[in-house]
Design a protein around this motif. Sequence first.
Motif: not given
Lengths: 204, 410
Positions: A67, A70-71
């Motif tokens: 995550e 991805q951020y």
Amino acid sequence: MSEEQLTGGPGDTPARRVWDTGYWGPTEPENHPAIVAVREQFPDAYVDAVNFRDEMTLRVERPALREVVQYLRDERSLRYNFLSDLTAVDMLRLRDNPRFDVVVQLYSIPNRQRLRVKSGFNDGDPVPSMVPLFEGANWLEREAYDMFGIVFEGHPDLRRMLLPDDWDEGHPLRKDYPLRGYREYVQPGYESPAPRVSSRFRRP
Amino acid sequence: MSLEISQGTPVEISEERALSEGRRQMVLNMGPQHPSTHGVLRVILTMEGETIVECDPVLGYLHRGVEKLGETHRYSQFVPWTDRTDYVAAPSNNLGYILAVEKLCGIEAPERATYWRMIMGELARLASHLVWLGTHALDIGALSMSLYCFRERELILDIFEKQCGARLTTNMMEMGGFSRPMPDELPGMVRDFCKEFLEKQKEYEALLSSNPIWLSRTRGVGVIEPEAAISYSLTGACLRGSGINYDVRKATPYLYYDRVDFEVPLGTRGDVYDRYLVRMEEMRQSVRIIEQCLDQMPADGPLSLTESPYVIPPHDTVMTTAEDMQRHFIWVIKGFSPPKGEVYQAIEHSKGELGYYVVSDGTPIPYRVRLRTPDFVNLQSLPYMAQGAALADVVALIGTIDIVLGSVDR
């Protein structure tokens, strides 16, 4: 050792170092835009951030690794859209827990910035795979599995990369793997097999 | 793949299976001894007629465990191993590793040595591109190209030999500079080579760039979309052929690449022909960089650091002063211990971004040396490019990625 000795004497410090990475952002982790954003977005996953030789290393918790990456990739102001490298380090001799570090080297082509994201985990813990984000992570993760035995969760095709598919002697880049392997190999042209190198870290 | 595939002849059909409506698939094994796989690459192709359905490269036939060896050698002892990864451009590999360790130690080479390193790195790029051009054209059918390319490469190898005594595995660089002094006639040799090379390169282009056979074999073959090129982490001409402007020398300049003027060629269509054009233009820009470096390089000055504790002391002071003799003894017997930390140093290798990730635990032996070799990552795009291509194109695709198996398998 003082800084003077390191650079080779006083009056010898040019404006820009030869091995410079071209990093021009803030060197303190508190002011680095990516670190600030990750701390805001993932307060639970953030562990720490270190600057060494103008390279920023961000350490996050293992379950949130994908995550966070991805951020960093999708956030409009950061855009770390290029996966330079993905590898692992066996920290057996340096600390007790967690044993391994997975190291993701990110690069932002539009902003020309590098960032290293690390995450610690123990033997057998599944590490989130980066293949859904970057196709290029496929072989890099296969190599990390081959060399360290790391299981990447979500990898489509986790096989050995460089060693033979039927290799049954474990994972050679682990620190407890002896340099010449566990087995004795017959050397062509020699009477005795290749001697094993003794290691402080033998397989139990 | 659960198929039992024999490794006898270079190309053989190992299984045929029938599909519906009279179509049938066959599994074709190519390599590891096939001449156009540039070493010991093995590719398992699933074919439907002449079209490739699935492509699975098998690596590791040249795996020597260089990263494991890096954890058992002292910092300076690992430099010869870097030669043996990408052996057609050995000085570039030396340069990447040396820059990583120098960054870890916080030292830097004198100005003259830095310019000379740039020149050696660019000559290595030319040598590597010449091997690429010769073998790539040879694979596609232009036999004479390889003869011309290796003729010019000899001149570069002569320059390497003059500098360090070796032609292929140079082991040329050292912490803080060069291990040997520069012969006086060497800058003149480099200048002569640059002048001659530009003339010769015109001949290559006259032979290939508008050759109808070359065009039909390379135009529109192996197209990589820009988004896919970024997603596959491609670097070097494979990325720039698709129009993405990322060159480590421009993006995050190391050495003195911000002091010289050069351009980064970009492709538009992302096919084999564009990557050929990009590499041809890169060679011309390399010559430009070398000529500028020769102009800017100080005529006199040290070619290596002398005072730093991380650098081996010069021979004459070792023989005359007690301090340097002690330092020399300790440097040889124990090695040097960089501070604890980790660095990632990327340089623009002839094939793409070459990265060295070095972790130090404060002892004379690196805790971890990671080689991010460009052709290992670039080779991942082979299944993507080969999807739906013809069997004859695989040879062109392997050639356009520009792999050296010593660097892929490490």
